[in-house]
Design an enzyme around this catalytic site. Structure first.
Site, short mmCIF file in Angstrom:
data_model
loop_
_atom_site.label_atom_id
_atom_site.label_comp_id
_atom_site.label_asym_id
_atom_site.label_seq_id
_atom_site.Cartn_x
_atom_site.Cartn_y
_atom_site.Cartn_z
CG ASP A 5 -1.96 -1.09 1.20
OD1 ASP A 5 -1.83 -2.01 0.38
OD2 ASP A 5 -2.89 -1.04 2.02
CE LYS B 17 -4.99 1.80 2.98
NZ LYS B 17 -3.77 1.16 3.52
CE LYS C 282 -6.45 -1.63 2.93
NZ LYS C 282 -5.07 -2.13 3.13
#
Length: 226
Positions: free
Chosen positions: A92, A156, A185
């Site tokens: 991430d 995300k 996400k």
């Protein structure tokens, strides 16, 4: 827990600076017990997590350029490669929001593209953290368009350390922009099943949270943390 909140939606997360090795073992034990998608840990704990989870289908996720995204692209690439060598298969990455605010879209695109290439060449998956609380809707859409063009694994919502966490509005906007072939996400402030359900309904297909156990069991979670 109903089907729409499958445990496989959850990245069981512990990114606190004071997290100990015992805390990480507990996180991994919980991930195995509840069959979460992954554990998400700081890079220094990737090797430990991999050793604890290597005989399971729980993935090891880590964070790159965390939490500000202001390290250089070369530094992020090095960090990503080392994390993959240590056992991470999902990464991430925090984008450089200063570059976004400067309107330097070439930098933003290059930063994401270089990371995506480095990660995908190793067979791993890149998630791009936008930190939605800092950005306008127009900036969020532009970043998502870049991510769609580069074909990253996920976009995300946040690090969990920003001024605010995930919102249904942002998840819906991101899903609308990237379409169905890229993951979304939601992370930051998701501490119970109702919040998780709201994010899924808005279009999220992964949830980053430290409250995964509470979400899947219906227990009351702590009001602090990721």
């Amino acid at each position: 827990m109903n089907a729409e909140l499958s445990s496989k939606l959850i990245d069981h997360t512990l990114l606190k600076a004071e997290a100990s090795k015992d805390d990480i073992k507990k996180l991994c034990d919980e991930a195995k017990k509840y069959d979460f998608a992954s554990v998400c840990v700081n890079p220094s704990y990737v090797a430990q997590s991999y050793a604890l989870l290597k005989d399971t289908d729980v993935k090891v996720c880590t964070v790159i350029g965390f939490p500000l995204g202001a390290t250089t692209t070369a530094t992020k690439v090095f960090e990503a490669k080392e994390a993959i060598e240590n056992g991470a298969t999902e990464l991430d990455m925090v984008i450089n929001n200063g570059a976004v605010k400067s309107g330097d879209w070439d930098y933003v695109r290059n930063d994401i593209s270089k990371l995506n290439t480095a990660v995908s060449e190793k067979g791993a998956l890149l998630k791009v953290i936008i930190e939605t609380s800092l950005l306008s809707d127009e900036e969020k859409v532009k970043i998502c368009e870049i991510c769609k063009d580069i074909n990253v694994g996920f976009v995300k919502t946040s690090t969990g350390f920003g001024t605010a966490g995930a919102t249904a509005h942002d998840v819906s906007l991101m899903r609308k922009t990237v379409g169905e072939n890229i993951g979304v996400k939601a992370s930051g402030g998701i501490r119970d099943a109702n919040a998780a359900r709201e994010m899924v309904a808005a279009g999220a297909n992964r949830l980053g949270t430290s409250a995964g156990v509470a979400i899947v069991t219906g227990a009351e979670s702590s009001k602090t943390g990721y």
